[in-house]
Design a protein around this motif. Structure first.
Motif, short mmCIF file in Angstrom:
data_model
loop_
_atom_site.label_atom_id
_atom_site.label_comp_id
_atom_site.label_asym_id
_atom_site.label_seq_id
_atom_site.Cartn_x
_atom_site.Cartn_y
_atom_site.Cartn_z
N LEU A 102 0.84 -1.20 0.00
CA LEU A 102 0.00 0.00 0.00
C LEU A 102 0.87 1.25 0.00
O LEU A 102 1.90 1.30 0.69
CB LEU A 102 -0.91 0.02 1.24
CG LEU A 102 -1.74 1.30 1.41
CD1 LEU A 102 -3.16 0.96 1.85
CD2 LEU A 102 -1.10 2.26 2.41
N MET A 138 -0.03 9.14 -2.13
CA MET A 138 0.64 10.41 -2.41
C MET A 138 -0.34 11.52 -2.14
O MET A 138 -1.54 11.38 -2.38
CB MET A 138 1.05 10.50 -3.88
CG MET A 138 2.28 9.73 -4.23
SD MET A 138 2.72 10.09 -5.95
CE MET A 138 3.92 8.79 -6.22
N ASP A 156 -4.29 4.58 7.39
CA ASP A 156 -4.29 4.25 5.96
C ASP A 156 -3.69 2.87 5.70
O ASP A 156 -4.17 2.11 4.87
CB ASP A 156 -3.43 5.25 5.16
CG ASP A 156 -3.87 6.69 5.28
OD1 ASP A 156 -5.06 6.93 5.57
OD2 ASP A 156 -3.00 7.58 5.10
N VAL A 186 5.13 -1.13 2.51
CA VAL A 186 4.77 0.24 2.15
C VAL A 186 5.95 0.88 1.41
O VAL A 186 6.94 1.27 2.03
CB VAL A 186 4.45 1.07 3.42
CG1 VAL A 186 3.99 2.46 3.04
CG2 VAL A 186 3.38 0.37 4.26
N VAL A 244 8.07 3.55 0.15
CA VAL A 244 8.19 4.98 0.47
C VAL A 244 9.65 5.43 0.33
O VAL A 244 10.55 4.61 0.23
CB VAL A 244 7.76 5.29 1.93
CG1 VAL A 244 6.26 5.28 2.09
CG2 VAL A 244 8.44 4.36 2.91
N1 TRP Z 1 3.10 10.73 3.84
C1 TRP Z 1 3.15 10.25 2.50
C2 TRP Z 1 3.98 11.22 1.65
O1 TRP Z 1 4.02 12.39 1.94
C3 TRP Z 1 1.78 10.09 1.90
C4 TRP Z 1 1.00 9.05 2.62
C5 TRP Z 1 -0.13 9.24 3.34
C6 TRP Z 1 1.29 7.65 2.65
N2 TRP Z 1 -0.58 8.04 3.83
C7 TRP Z 1 0.28 7.07 3.44
C8 TRP Z 1 2.31 6.88 2.13
C9 TRP Z 1 0.27 5.70 3.69
C10 TRP Z 1 2.31 5.52 2.38
C11 TRP Z 1 1.30 4.93 3.17
O2 TRP Z 1 4.57 10.80 0.69
#
Ligand code: TRP
Ligand code: SF4
Length: 326
Positions: free
Chosen positions: A5, A8, A136, A145, A147
């Motif tokens: 998951l 953005m 989320d 995740v 990232v």
């Molecule tokens: N914080 C993440 C970003 O700025 C965006 C995001 C919100 C996110 N909820 C998430 C990323 C859950 C991964 C999983 O890029």
């Protein structure tokens, strides 16, 4: 199959830095795992609560960027956070058990709060950003995740919140998520600084191709190489950073040799790059045109995929409520 998951925030058109840093990997993952990708519009509000008016258009833009690189609701579940009210419920419940100290110590919180001077960030929503992010993620029992490094502290908070929840309510409803770091060489902006819309040094995925070519031709090179007869050093040249992600091993060898011996000029070097950038962007832009014509209402387009997400969340919330017995 593992669950993946990521989300953005809808803050503007995506650029090639986003492509190599995230999207390319997302596209690959949708064929290998069960993926959930969502538009984190509530998260955008944590810092931009004063200007919610462009959010509808920005959501559509983000969706179009995603579709243009090859993500598809037939292969993954794509949805909008604010269209799934369960995220708010879970955020609330998790906020009950999250110590404020964990949030105050979070590096992203501390840094942004120091850096940003044009906005008041002393709101609860901004402090609680990682709690909503945890909701989320754990809502869908995500194992991984994907990232960037900057998000790792958030993931660490998510894992701690999950452990605390399990401990307090003697349950194991959630999966402890793991961050999935994307290993790609960083691609700088056209001026050598970090690529960012606000520096005006980015190449967006939907940018006019003629414009892209002009920008690349004007791009900074090794500044010590004033004339074609001066040898250059690719290691300090931003153009070469692009070759590291765009070009083949062989081409990089040719360029390094030619540059350091003043055998090739910067224009020739850039032409090789321009060819590759066009090869990347052309199919992306063709796909975007197709979807732009097809999608007038993003919510309608996503309806089926959104329902999949919302049904999944509804089922999780049943389990969460019975774990807390309330
Ligand atoms: N914080 C993440 C970003 O700025 C965006 C995001 C919100 C996110 N909820 C998430 C990323 C859950 C991964 C999983 O890029
Ligand atoms: Fe940079 Fe290429 Fe010019 Fe060398 S030849 S300075 S790598 S643009």
């Amino acid at each position: 199959m593992k669950r993946v998951l990521s989300g953005m925030r809808p803050t503007g058109r995506l650029h090639i830095g986003h492509y190599f840093g995230a999207l390319k990997n997302w596209v690959k993952l949708q064929d290998e795992h069960e993926c959930f990708y969502f538009v984190a519009d509530w998260h955008a509000l944590t810092t931009n609560y004063e200007n919610p008016e462009d959010i509808i258009e920005l959501r559509r833009e983000l969706l179009l960027d995603w579709l243009s690189v090859g993500l598809s609701p037939d292969k993954c579940t794509m949805f909008v956070q604010s269209k799934n009210i369960y995220h708010a419920e879970l955020n609330l419940l998790l906020s009950m058990i999250t110590p404020v100290g964990w949030l105050e110590r979070c590096p992203t919180y501390k840094e942004l709060k120091q850096e940003v001077s044009d906005k008041d960030l002393s709101n609860l929503g901004f402090l609680g950003y990682p709690v909503l992010q945890t909701a989320d993620i754990v809502m869908y029992s995500a194992d991984f995740v994907p990232v960037g490094v900057d998000q790792m502290p958030h993931l660490e908070i998510s894992r701690e919140v999950v452990r605390r929840f399990h401990h307090l309510y003697s349950t194991d409803v959630f999966v402890e998520p793991k961050g999935l770091l994307t290993e790609t060489p960083k691609i700088p902006g056209l001026d050598g600084r970090k690529m960012s819309k606000s520096y005006g040094n980015a190449i967006t995925l939907s940018e006019d191709l003629k414009e892209v070519e002009t920008k690349l031709k004007r791009m900074k090179t090794d500044t010590n190489r004033m004339r074609k007869t001066d040898p250059g050093n690719p290691e300090i040249c931003p153009v070469f950073d692009y070759h590291k992600v765009f070009s083949t091993e062989e081409e990089r060898g040719y360029i390094t040799e030619g540059c350091t011996t003043a055998g090739i000029g910067c224009m020739e070097c850039k032409k090789i790059l321009i060819k590759h950038v066009m090869e990347l962007l052309e199919p992306i832009q063709d796909r975007r045109k197709h979807y732009e014509a097809e999608i007038s209402n993003a919510d309608e387009f996503l309806a089926e995929s959104q329902k999949r997400a919302n049904d999944e969340a509804a089922a999780m919330m049943e389990r969460v409520r019975s774990a807390i017995r309330i």
